[in-house]
Enzyme design. Structure first.
Site, mmCIF file in Angstrom:
data_model
loop_
_atom_site.group_PDB
_atom_site.id
_atom_site.type_symbol
_atom_site.label_atom_id
_atom_site.label_comp_id
_atom_site.label_asym_id
_atom_site.label_seq_id
_atom_site.Cartn_x
_atom_site.Cartn_y
_atom_site.Cartn_z
ATOM 1 N N HIS A 106 0.796 -1.233 0.000
ATOM 2 C CA HIS A 106 0.000 0.000 0.000
ATOM 3 C C HIS A 106 0.830 1.286 0.000
ATOM 4 O O HIS A 106 0.560 2.225 0.759
ATOM 5 C CB HIS A 106 -0.953 -0.004 1.196
ATOM 6 C CG HIS A 106 -2.046 -1.036 1.101
ATOM 7 N ND1 HIS A 106 -2.541 -1.498 -0.094
ATOM 8 C CD2 HIS A 106 -2.758 -1.682 2.071
ATOM 9 C CE1 HIS A 106 -3.501 -2.378 0.138
ATOM 10 N NE2 HIS A 106 -3.650 -2.520 1.435
ATOM 11 N N HIS A 180 -9.827 2.273 0.242
ATOM 12 C CA HIS A 180 -9.703 1.133 1.142
ATOM 13 C C HIS A 180 -10.721 1.158 2.283
ATOM 14 O O HIS A 180 -10.372 0.929 3.449
ATOM 15 C CB HIS A 180 -8.273 1.070 1.693
ATOM 16 C CG HIS A 180 -7.829 -0.291 2.107
ATOM 17 N ND1 HIS A 180 -8.437 -0.996 3.125
ATOM 18 C CD2 HIS A 180 -6.853 -1.089 1.648
ATOM 19 C CE1 HIS A 180 -7.824 -2.162 3.272
ATOM 20 N NE2 HIS A 180 -6.856 -2.246 2.386
ATOM 21 N N GLU A 317 -11.456 -3.415 -3.145
ATOM 22 C CA GLU A 317 -10.391 -2.523 -3.604
ATOM 23 C C GLU A 317 -10.243 -2.654 -5.115
ATOM 24 O O GLU A 317 -9.606 -3.586 -5.594
ATOM 25 C CB GLU A 317 -9.078 -2.879 -2.895
ATOM 26 C CG GLU A 317 -9.184 -2.812 -1.385
ATOM 27 C CD GLU A 317 -8.083 -3.611 -0.688
ATOM 28 O OE1 GLU A 317 -6.904 -3.437 -1.014
ATOM 29 O OE2 GLU A 317 -8.412 -4.426 0.200
HETATM 30 C C1 GLA Z 1 -5.334 -5.206 1.767
HETATM 31 C C2 GLA Z 1 -4.394 -6.347 1.781
HETATM 32 C C3 GLA Z 1 -4.538 -7.072 3.061
HETATM 33 C C4 GLA Z 1 -4.281 -6.147 4.226
HETATM 34 C C5 GLA Z 1 -5.166 -4.946 4.143
HETATM 35 C C6 GLA Z 1 -4.805 -3.916 5.159
HETATM 36 O O1 GLA Z 1 -6.603 -5.599 1.620
HETATM 37 O O2 GLA Z 1 -4.570 -7.205 0.690
HETATM 38 O O3 GLA Z 1 -3.678 -8.157 3.081
HETATM 39 O O4 GLA Z 1 -2.948 -5.730 4.195
HETATM 40 O O5 GLA Z 1 -5.099 -4.365 2.881
HETATM 41 O O6 GLA Z 1 -4.756 -4.418 6.448
#
Ligand code: GLA
Length: 352
Positions: A106, A180, A317
């Site tokens: 991220h 997110h 996402e």
């Molecule tokens: C995304 C990732 C997860 C986790 C979340 C945040 O969805 O794929 O594995 O890292 O973000 O906690």
């Protein structure tokens, strides 16, 4: 329709951040801050018309600073993972900051979810909104190019939260943006999200290794726990087949949307049975990371002092595939100076 702005708090660097409240003609209400572009709350009616907040998060700005798990945020420059924090462009290798073991997750240590965005309010016949802009300087978190990013949130009178992304760079770089939010359509009851029905418009997914890095394979969902081509209760589907495909006992994978031409398509549809609240996700993106909050373990205290247990929220996402810069068979995430990045994603709410 209305739009209100108040001071939300100050960052440790002394920047003031604001909290905006958007209300549409049907009384849906979205609170958004220009810190991380975070959607702080979203009030949506159930089948009786009862408005409840359907996104996870915190009661105070101080908690968003401290306990950030990307709740409600805009994620970039590269959402999801980049293996070993490395990628090459035109034969030049770049290292980006590693913040999940050997990998980047991220956008790195200080991604777009942790910066203060400039903000302008907009008002139109479709609804009210905010235009957030941010200049990510050349070298930030290891990425090349000065990148100007714009994210527009619009709360429409059709009960949609529309998110329009655009970006330009002055040097070839990689880019993958997403939103997110962790949704829980049951509202304050925080029912386990695996009790919801779900349809994903995807015939394929990208299998991952134990660090959630794609192997590069694009595999059919048929006959696997990944098959959501017809609406099914999430928990039931997860029990139907090989559970070793799951991660931490849940979903945390990228589905390859049936969207070869990058049109605005219906990507997902989910309904929470007890409240009747439903949500559709429409997007121009090729992928969708569907995540069932597997890393939540009750230790994080969220809104109203409630502990967020495993599966207390799910994320949709919309994105390009994880680790695309290291997989030439995935749709490209390269952005060149002559190109413009664009993405449209719509969360549409209903109740029945
Ligand atoms: C995304 C990732 C997860 C986790 C979340 C945040 O969805 O794929 O594995 O890292 O973000 O906690």
């Amino acid at each position: 329709m209305s739009l209100d702005r108040k001071i939300y708090g100050k960052t440790p660097d002394g920047d003031s951040v604001f909290l905006f409240t958007l209300t549409n003609a049907n009384k849906l209400e979205a609170k958004i801050t220009n810190y991380g572009g975070i959607l702080v709350s979203l009030m949506v009616p159930d089948r009786e018309g009862k408005l409840e907040d359907i996104v996870l998060g915190f009661d105070t700005f101080a908690e968003y600073l401290k306990k950030n798990r990307y709740f409600g945020a805009i994620v970039g420059r590269y959402c999801n993972r980049i293996a070993n924090g490395k990628f090459s462009i035109d034969g030049v290798e770049y290292s980006c900051s590693k913040n999940e073991g050997e990998n980047q997750l991220h956008g790195g240590v200080r991604g777009f979810d942790k910066v203060v965005w400039d903000v302008n309010e907009i008002s139109g016949s479709q609804g009210d909104g905010l235009v957030l802009t941010y200049l990510s300087k050349n070298g930030e978190e290891g990425y090349p190019g000065n990148l100007s990013v714009s994210v527009t949130y619009l709360l429409t009178n059709q009960n949609e939260l529309r998110i329009e992304y655009s970006a330009k760079t002055d040097q070839t770089t990689v880019l993958n943006l997403t939103q997110h939010s962790y949704f829980n359509l049951s509202g304050e009851r925080l029912e386990d999200v695996r009790g919801c029905d779900l349809m994903l418009n995807a015939d394929h997914f990208t299998p991952v290794n134990e660090s959630l890095i794609p192997t590069g394979e694009i595999r059919t969902v048929r006959g696997t726990v990944m098959d959501f081509t017809h609406s099914v209760k999430i928990a039931e589907n997860a029990e139907k087949g090989d559970s070793s495909l799951l991660s931490q006992g849940g979903y945390d994978h990228n589905w390859v949307l049936n969207n070869p031409d990058g049109k605005l398509i219906l990507a997902a549809r989910t309904i929470e049975p007890s409240s009747g609240r439903g949500m559709e996700v429409h997007t121009t993106e090729p992928g969708l990371q569907f995540y069932t909050g597997n890393f939540l373990d009750g230790s994080l205290i969220g809104k109203g002092g409630k502990a967020y247990q495993k599966h207390a929220g799910y994320c949709f996402e919309t994105q390009h595939f994880p680790d695309s810069p290291n997989h030439s068979n995935f749709p490209t995430t390269l952005l060149k100076p002559d190109d413009s990045y664009t993405q449209s994603t719509i969360f549409r709410f209903f109740a029945n």
